[in-house]
Structures are given as structure tokens and as C-alpha cells.
Design an enzyme around this catalytic site. Structure first.
Site, short mmCIF file in Angstrom:
data_model
loop_
_atom_site.label_atom_id
_atom_site.label_comp_id
_atom_site.label_asym_id
_atom_site.label_seq_id
_atom_site.Cartn_x
_atom_site.Cartn_y
_atom_site.Cartn_z
N HIS A 1 1.29 4.94 -2.46
CA HIS A 1 0.80 5.75 -3.59
C HIS A 1 1.98 6.37 -4.32
O HIS A 1 2.90 6.89 -3.68
CB HIS A 1 -0.12 6.87 -3.08
N ARG B 1 3.79 16.18 -14.65
CA ARG B 1 3.23 16.61 -15.94
C ARG B 1 3.75 15.86 -17.16
O ARG B 1 3.22 16.03 -18.25
CB ARG B 1 3.53 18.10 -16.15
N HIS C 1 0.86 -1.20 0.00
CA HIS C 1 0.00 0.00 0.00
C HIS C 1 0.89 1.24 0.00
O HIS C 1 1.26 1.77 1.05
CB HIS C 1 -0.92 -0.02 1.22
N ASP D 1 -6.33 3.36 -9.20
CA ASP D 1 -7.45 3.60 -8.28
C ASP D 1 -8.32 4.79 -8.68
O ASP D 1 -7.88 5.71 -9.36
CB ASP D 1 -6.98 3.72 -6.82
N HIS E 1 -9.62 1.36 -0.50
CA HIS E 1 -9.47 1.91 0.84
C HIS E 1 -10.84 1.82 1.51
O HIS E 1 -11.87 2.10 0.87
CB HIS E 1 -9.10 3.39 0.80
N GLU F 1 -10.66 3.88 6.82
CA GLU F 1 -9.52 4.72 7.24
C GLU F 1 -10.05 5.95 7.97
O GLU F 1 -9.52 6.32 9.02
CB GLU F 1 -8.71 5.15 6.00
N ASP G 1 1.97 3.90 2.82
CA ASP G 1 0.97 4.81 2.24
C ASP G 1 1.62 5.93 1.41
O ASP G 1 1.59 5.88 0.19
CB ASP G 1 0.08 5.39 3.35
N GLY H 1 -9.00 8.44 -1.64
CA GLY H 1 -9.59 9.75 -1.33
C GLY H 1 -10.43 9.68 -0.07
O GLY H 1 -10.31 8.77 0.74
N1 ADE Z 1 -4.40 8.99 -1.42
C1 ADE Z 1 -3.14 9.07 -0.97
N2 ADE Z 1 -3.06 8.69 0.30
C2 ADE Z 1 -4.33 8.36 0.67
C3 ADE Z 1 -4.90 7.88 1.87
N3 ADE Z 1 -4.17 7.68 2.97
N4 ADE Z 1 -6.22 7.64 1.89
C4 ADE Z 1 -6.97 7.85 0.81
N5 ADE Z 1 -6.48 8.30 -0.34
C5 ADE Z 1 -5.17 8.56 -0.41
ZN ZN Z 2 -3.63 4.87 0.76
#
Ligand code: ADE
Ligand code: ZN
Length: 343
Positions: free
Chosen positions: A24, A77, A22, A144, A203, A206, A284, A176
């Protein structure tokens, strides 16, 4: 714990071959990379000064975090930016002795920010090849949906994923905010993605309660849960996750920094483990949170007083929960076992 014991623990964690499930792509941008991008794209409003950036990365709450995250994402970009992010992440992963990572990419947001789809795909492909060749790290992709953009983003993300289907794409996600962004509205897109062979990894739980996790399971066919922290409030859900061996991608430092939990000691990871839930540890958005994968293992091990075999089990969980071929999993598991028996 003495300094000597702590050093031994660190060395053990470093030596464990790890899988990161997990992380991003935008959130993995190293501080130097963010500073360089910020100088090239002043309109994004991201600080160009190291100390100011540290303040910028101090989050008041989850929605403040997302605002900052989107500002950083808007600076990406072209293919070179994407390649820089991917190879930077691979270098950082190699430094943690992480051998494999599933990296979440949000094509819809990149396209809106003016990064053409072919540039995104090219940067992912060249970055992935360099990650393997130069850093010995295998990368896989999760595309995602940015939940805040609604069903239109769901449809476009699905179409992009299925049309382009880049090498390494293994899963379909949803990120998000959660509050006011019901999971069920995305059901058709997850159903189609799963029918096309992509794994479901939204997700959930959270920033909202256990009902969101139930919805991710029932409506989106979730095979793993991103974060899932609020499952601890629902004994029936804890039992369900444990019984069906649905892994939870726990990101402790993220939850601290976005102020979803007060301390590591009060983090629900303890309760999840006590109930037999398959926990994996993840970062994350590591530089934004000042997190590292080894740091997550160390923090949880120290806070919960885990023995080496229990720490190794967390690393095993991540390998078992990964969308990797069986042979690759058993090779990594054998490496972990060898460390535990000799350690
Ligand atoms: N995008 C990046 N980090 C996130 C998180 N912790 N929760 C949801 N969306 C995300
Ligand atoms: Zn995340």
C-alpha cells in the site's frame, strides 16, 4: 543453520529479481518520511519522535492498525507528498532487488482527507516516472475501495478509476476491515472495473474466514487474493485455489504485527504450499510492520526450511502472477532461472 549458510541464503534472496504484488502506498512511507510529515501536520496526531513512532507502530490488533494507518494517510495532502511516497517506495524496492511492484492506492480516502484528485494523479505520475528513471523499478497501480466506507466509496472509486485511468493502472481492489463488510455488496463495481479491463484483486480472508474468500472469487471475480490466510481452514478452498491457480498474496510479517497469527511457524503459508497453492510473498505496509521483501523471503525460507529452488519458485510465482506483459515476465523468469542453475 550456520552464520555462513545464513549469509549465503541472504545473498541468494537479495540476488533474486523480485516482484512485489501487495504493498500500500501509504503503508510504504519510510520512517523518516512519516516523521517529516508528522512535523508538518501535527493535527494528525502522529508522533514526531522516532521512539514514540516505533511505539505508535506497535499494534494491539487489526482495528488498531487501521486507525494508525488512516492517521498516517491523512497527512498526505499534495502532489509533493505523493511524489515523496512513490519515490521513497521505489528506492526501498530497488534496495531489495525488486524490479516491479503493484502499489495499492486508495483515492477515496485521499480525497476525503483533502488531497485533490489532480494532485494525487500528478504525484503518482511524476513519482512513477522517477521510479523507473532513477531506481529502475517499474510501478503499476491498484486503486482500491476502502471497504469500511461502503458502497458509496465503491462507486466513487470506480468512477475515479475509469474517468482518470492513469498510466500504470492495472487493477481494482478492496481493503480495510472484513468483519461486517461483506464483499458481495461491491459486486457491481468490480464487474464494471473488470469489463473496463482492470484486474480484480480484493483483500479477503485476512481478518475473516474462508467464506469471505469464496465471496471474493464468486462475487468479485478475484484473480488473486490479498492475504487469503484463512483459506487454510477450508480444504475445498485450498484445492480450488490450487486447481485454478489463483495466486494468494501472502504477507507474513503483516499478519504477525496485526496479530492475526501468533508466529511465523504457525502461519498458514506452510499449509497453502503443501496444498499446491500459488503463494507470492509481499510486505503490505513495510515500515509500519518493520518488514522488507527480502526479509519475508528469508523468514519463510528459514521457517519452512526451503531449498534455493523452492525459494526461487516463490519469486517465479510473483512474476507469473503479476499483471505484466508476457515478454517482461519471461525476461524476469529467465533471470531467476539463471540464478538457480548457477547458484
Ligand atoms: N490497508 C492497508 N493495509 C491493509 C491491510 N493489511 N488490510 C486491509 N487494508 C489495508
Ligand atoms: Zn493489504
Amino acid at each position: 543453520m550456520s552464520e555462513f549458510e545464513r549469509a549465503e541464503l541472504r545473498a541468494f534472496i537479495q540476488a533474486l529479481p523480485k516482484a512485489e504484488l501487495h504493498v500500500h502506498l501509504v503503508g510504504s512511507a519510510g520512517i523518516d518520511t512519516v516523521l517529516a510529515l508528522a512535523k508538518r501536520r501535527p493535527e494528525a496526531g502522529v508522533p514526531t519522535d522516532r521512539e514514540e513512532l516505533a511505539r505508535f507502530f506497535t499494534f494491539r490488533d487489526f482495528s488498531h492498525f487501521l486507525t494508525v494507518y488512516w492517521a498516517v494517510g491523512s497527512m498526505v495532502r499534495d502532489r509533493h507528498d505523493v511524489h515523496t511516497l512513490v519515490t521513497g517506495l521505489a528506492k526501498d524496492l530497488a534496495g531489495q532487488n525488486a524490479r516491479y511492484a503493484e502499489v495499492t492506492v486508495t483515492p477515496y480516502n485521499h480525497l476525503l482527507d483533502g488531497l485533490p484528485g489532480d494532485e494525487l494523479l500528478e504525484g503518482l505520475a511524476t513519482g512513477r516516472a522517477a521510479a523507473a528513471a532513477e531506481h529502475g523499478v517499474e510501478l503499476a497501480w491498484c486503486f482500491d475501495i476502502p471497504g469500511e466506507k461502503g458502497v458509496e466509496a465503491g462507486r466513487e472509486t470506480l468512477l475515479f478509476a475509469l474517468r482518470e485511468r492513469p498510466d500504470g493502472l492495472v487493477s481494482f481492489g478492496l481493503g480495510g476491515p472484513e468483519v461486517g463488510v461483506g464483499r458481495a455488496q461491491f459486486e457491481p463495481f468490480f464487474t464494471a472495473a473488470r469489463e473496463a479491463g482492470l484486474h480484480s484483486v480484493p483483500h479477503a480472508g485476512e481478518t475473516s474466514g474462508p467464506a469471505t474468500i469464496w465471496s471474493a472469487l464468486h462475487d468479485l471475480g478475484a484473480e488473486r487474493i490479498g492475504h487469503g490466510t484463512s483459506c487454510a481452514a477450508d480444504p475445498r478452498l485450498l484445492a480450488h485455489l490450487a486447481e485454478h491457480r489463483i495466486p494468494v498474496e501472502v504477507c507474513p510479517t503483516s499478519n504477525l504485527r496485526t496479530r492475526q497469527v501468533e508466529s511465523l511457524a504457525s502461519h498458514p503459508v506452510r499449509r497453502m504450499l503443501d496444498h499446491g497453492v500459488t503463494v507470492t510473498l509481499n510486505t503490505d505496509d513495510p515500515p509500519m510492520f518493520g518488514a522488507t521483501l527480502n526479509g519475508e523471503y528469508l523468514g519463510v525460507a528459514e521457517t519452512l526450511g526451503l531449498r534455493p529452488a523452492e525459494i526461487a519458485q516463490l519469486a517465479r510465482n510473483a512474476v507469473q502472477a503479476a499483471f505484466l506483459p508476457a515478454q517482461r515476465k519471461s525476461d524476469l523468469l529467465a533471470e531467476i532461472d539463471a540464478l538457480v542453475t548457477t547458484g
